[in-house]
Design an enzyme around this catalytic site. Structure first.
Site, PDB file in Angstrom:
ATOM      1  N   GLU A  85       0.958  -1.135   0.055  1.00 50.31           N
ATOM      2  CA  GLU A  85      -0.198   0.289   0.057  1.00 50.31           C
ATOM      3  C   GLU A  85       0.781   1.194  -0.053  1.00 50.31           C
ATOM      4  OE1 GLU A  85      -3.194  -0.548   2.643  1.00 50.31           O
ATOM      5  OE2 GLU A  85      -2.870  -2.704   2.767  1.00 50.31           O
ATOM      6  N   CYS A 113      -1.793   9.473   3.859  1.00 46.60           N
ATOM      7  CA  CYS A 113      -1.783   9.015   2.522  1.00 46.60           C
ATOM      8  C   CYS A 113      -3.001   9.513   1.739  1.00 46.60           C
ATOM      9  CB  CYS A 113      -1.509   7.414   2.330  1.00 46.60           C
ATOM     10  SG  CYS A 113      -2.766   6.810   3.445  1.00 46.60           S
TER      11      CYS A 113
HETATM   12  P1  NAD Z   1       8.760   4.678   3.870  1.00 51.97           P
HETATM   13  O1  NAD Z   1       8.622   3.970   2.231  1.00 51.97           O
HETATM   14  O2  NAD Z   1       9.762   5.514   3.889  1.00 51.97           O
HETATM   15  O3  NAD Z   1       8.825   3.549   4.888  1.00 51.97           O
HETATM   16  C1  NAD Z   1       7.853   2.491   5.118  1.00 51.97           C
HETATM   17  C2  NAD Z   1       8.555   1.298   5.765  1.00 51.97           C
HETATM   18  O4  NAD Z   1       9.512   0.690   4.951  1.00 51.97           O
HETATM   19  C3  NAD Z   1       9.226   1.843   6.990  1.00 51.97           C
HETATM   20  O5  NAD Z   1       9.126   0.595   8.092  1.00 51.97           O
HETATM   21  C4  NAD Z   1      10.825   1.679   6.817  1.00 51.97           C
HETATM   22  O6  NAD Z   1      11.713   1.423   7.657  1.00 51.97           O
HETATM   23  C5  NAD Z   1      10.746   0.555   5.545  1.00 51.97           C
HETATM   24  N1  NAD Z   1      11.692   0.346   4.478  1.00 51.97           N
HETATM   25  C6  NAD Z   1      12.712   1.240   3.975  1.00 51.97           C
HETATM   26  N2  NAD Z   1      13.437   0.745   3.361  1.00 51.97           N
HETATM   27  C7  NAD Z   1      13.129  -0.526   3.387  1.00 51.97           C
HETATM   28  C8  NAD Z   1      13.738  -1.499   2.486  1.00 51.97           C
HETATM   29  N3  NAD Z   1      14.929  -1.398   1.639  1.00 51.97           N
HETATM   30  N4  NAD Z   1      13.408  -2.752   3.085  1.00 51.97           N
HETATM   31  C9  NAD Z   1      12.513  -3.144   3.865  1.00 51.97           C
HETATM   32  N5  NAD Z   1      11.856  -2.240   4.350  1.00 51.97           N
HETATM   33  C10 NAD Z   1      12.245  -0.911   4.207  1.00 51.97           C
HETATM   34  O7  NAD Z   1       7.325   5.239   4.021  1.00 51.97           O
HETATM   35  P2  NAD Z   1       7.015   6.180   5.527  1.00 51.97           P
HETATM   36  O8  NAD Z   1       7.687   7.476   5.123  1.00 51.97           O
HETATM   37  O9  NAD Z   1       7.038   5.486   6.543  1.00 51.97           O
HETATM   38  O10 NAD Z   1       5.556   6.255   5.031  1.00 51.97           O
HETATM   39  C11 NAD Z   1       4.927   7.297   4.264  1.00 51.97           C
HETATM   40  C12 NAD Z   1       4.433   6.963   2.934  1.00 51.97           C
HETATM   41  O11 NAD Z   1       3.645   5.819   3.203  1.00 51.97           O
HETATM   42  C13 NAD Z   1       3.828   7.786   2.073  1.00 51.97           C
HETATM   43  O12 NAD Z   1       4.123   7.663   0.886  1.00 51.97           O
HETATM   44  C14 NAD Z   1       2.160   7.684   2.216  1.00 51.97           C
HETATM   45  O13 NAD Z   1       1.427   7.979   1.315  1.00 51.97           O
HETATM   46  C15 NAD Z   1       2.446   6.059   2.563  1.00 51.97           C
HETATM   47  N6  NAD Z   1       1.043   5.489   3.111  1.00 51.97           N
HETATM   48  C16 NAD Z   1       0.160   4.855   2.467  1.00 51.97           C
HETATM   49  C17 NAD Z   1      -0.904   4.207   2.961  1.00 51.97           C
HETATM   50  C18 NAD Z   1      -1.782   3.248   2.059  1.00 51.97           C
HETATM   51  O14 NAD Z   1      -2.836   2.850   2.782  1.00 51.97           O
HETATM   52  N7  NAD Z   1      -1.637   3.235   0.678  1.00 51.97           N
HETATM   53  C19 NAD Z   1      -1.124   4.334   4.336  1.00 51.97           C
HETATM   54  C20 NAD Z   1      -0.087   5.102   4.948  1.00 51.97           C
HETATM   55  C21 NAD Z   1       1.023   5.553   4.348  1.00 51.97           C
END
Ligand code: NAD
Length: 521
Positions: free
Chosen positions: A292, A326
């Protein structure tokens, strides 16, 4: 005989507190003090039920005052991540055989305890990620909802499933779990999404590694403790905070990992999807990725809309939790015939938004989550100043916390960067549309497709938007944020994700596979 599901009260959403009741206010004040008194506490890894302190720590800072360390979470090494995978593989052998009733019971107990300690969880979110009281309570209410909803869903899927009868055979279809999963949530719904993703996977019979976001590892540690307290067996949820690039990639690529449940940015989601698609030596399955991802959500205001209602909906959707949802509205697409009136009224409405420490109930907006968010949002604001007309905000507030003014930029071209790229902060672009056709065209002109909203009094426009507005969650004459579990199953199209719907009836299927069995009668 009645089934377990029939004996359980139908699912109902938790009511989000508006803090009008003095008892709630007093309880929240006490919880804030109590959580503050525990600042700086250490939270270990949990692997196979064993708590492991590591030398390397992840520091959760209060974004309203980063000199305050909310908590220090141990950070897993590659070896520890591997041992967590082993633990989850072992635990799966017994956990997959427990009944759905037993698994659901753990979630019901966890929901009850979380409800009892609700203000403490609310207070933690206020400090760890900068949520106002109402936003924090909404997040925890949603976490409780996910536990209650997915528990019932697991019971529903455990019931006999319909297959077409045929003479001479007895046939049945059952849903079985997948195996070991990686749960990788974001920080923005640090309670709800983290708990929901974890709960959905385990109640379906899988075992998991939970790798929280480094910005919100403490709330995840609290949740893992809560699951242990209600008796979830060792090894079912292994808690491995750590760096995405170090242990994240290792976990995602590991041959024993059967599925990855990810919520976060498009960039990381696509990276995980690509990595998971490669078959590692010894791997026996095609990994399932539930991703997501981001959004660039629009509210369309038609010429026949109630302008005051639209202004209110846009302001709340754009600036609630500092625009870090989001589902946040980052583009208002406004019909030319009411454009000037809308811009003027919105300017007045945004000027009333209070920004400051979210521990103080008077503040509507708190800080953005961390220094790098402050920097990247500020860069977008500078880009926006060149791409349009700044009508409100545009700068940082103070020098201590990561506070930004609610920022509104009008006269933005539909293809401008601030109209196309996810900023994930309190920045709203206003775009003028020639007419409704043009507005619909602009609404669909990004690579995302998460939420959207249309303000109009014209039924034919609503009918058209139902057909044409390509988003997973479409709203009419209301804000684009605040989806309720079960009521508004949530998730988007295109680069917003793999088209799943959290909090919906299809969601648990993402963590299960169906087995058909036929017996000659
Ligand atoms: P992010 O992508 O920076 O991180 C998300 C997660 O991924 C974190 O736990 C991070 O530690 C992990 N991560 C980072 N690199 C990784 C890797 N190489 N391997 C495995 N895990 C890794 O996102 P964020 O800043 O935590 O959240 C904000 C984003 O989330 C925004 O883009 C927002 O739109 C999105 N979001 C989407 C929804 C939805 O339902 N579509 C809901 C909430 C947030």
């Amino acid at each position: 005989m009645t089934s377990t599901l029939e004996r359980i009260a139908p699912f109902q959403n938790e009511v989000i507190k508006n803090f009008q009741d003095p008892a709630d206010v007093a309880a929240m004040e006490a919880a804030l003090a109590s959580v503050k008194s525990r600042f700086g506490a250490h939270y270990p890894l949990v692997i196979d039920g064993q708590k492991i302190e590591t030398e390397k720590k992840i520091r959760s800072l209060n974004p309203a005052d980063p000199s305050q360390v909310v908590g220090l979470t141990s950070s897993a090494s590659k070896e520890q991540a591997l041992s967590a995978i082993d633990a989850a593989v072992r635990a799966f052998e017994t956990w997959k055989k427990t009944s759905a009733q037993e698994r659901a019971a753990y979630l019901f107990k966890a929901a009850a305890l979380m409800r009892e300690r609700r203000f403490e969880y609310d207070a933690l979110l206020t400090y760890e990620v900068g949520k106002s009281w109402g936003e924090a309570d909404g997040d925890i209410a949603e976490a409780i909802d996910f536990l209650e909803f997915y528990a019932r869903e697991a019971l529903r899927y455990a019931q006999p499933q319909p297959v077409v009868p045929i003479a001479g055979e007895q046939n049945e279809l059952v849903y079985i779990p997948l195996g070991v999963g990686a749960i990788i949530p974001p920080w923005n719904f640090a309670g709800a999404i983290m708990a929901g993703m974890t709960a959905a996977a385990i109640v379906s019979g899988n075992t998991v590694l939970l790798k929280p976001s480094s910005d919100s590892a403490v709330i995840a540690a609290w949740f893992v403790d809560l699951l242990a307290e209600v008796g979830v067996p060792n090894g079912v949820v292994n808690f491995v905070p750590g760096s995405g690039s170090v242990i994240g990639d290792l976990i995602v690529a590991h041959p024993q990992i059967r599925f990855i449940s990810f919520t976060g940015s498009k960039e990381v989601g696509l990276h995980i999807n690509e990595l998971a698609a490669k078959t590692a030596p010894g791997q026996k399955w095609i990994k399932r990725v539930v991703a997501e991802m981001g959004g660039k959500d629009s509210i369309v205001v038609a010429g026949d809309a109630d302008v005051d209602a639209a202004v209110e909906g846009v302001a709340i959707s754009a600036f609630g939790f500092q625009g870090q949802k989001c589902s946040a509205c980052s583009r208002a697409i406004v019909d030319a015939s009411i454009y000037d009136e809308f811009v003027e009224k919105l300017k007045g409405r945004v000027a009333k938004i209070t920004v400051g420490d979210p521990a103080d109930r008077a503040n509507y907006m708190g800080p953005v989550v961390n220094e790098s968010a402050l920097k990247s949002i500020s860069e977008y604001i500078e880009i926006g100043k060149k791409e349009g007309r700044l009508i409100h905000g545009g700068g940082r507030i103070g020098e201590t916390g990561y506070f930004l003014e609610p920022t509104v930029i009008a006269d933005v071209d539909p293809m401008a960067r601030i109209s196309q790229e996810e900023i994930f902060g309190p920045v709203l672009a206003i775009i003028k549309a020639d007419d409704f056709d043009h507005a619909m065209e602009i609404a669909n002109n990004t690579e995302f497709g998460l939420t959207g909203s249309l303000y109009t009094s014209d039924e034919s426009k609503i009918a058209r938007a139902k057909e044409e507005f390509f988003v997973g969650n479409l709203y009419f004459n209301r804000k684009s944020t605040g989806a309720f579990v079960g009521v508004h199953p949530f998730g988007g199209f295109n680069m917003s994700g793999t088209d799943s719907k959290a909090g919906g009836r299809d969601y648990l299927l993402l963590f299960m596979q169906a087995k058909t069995m036929s017996r000659k009668a």
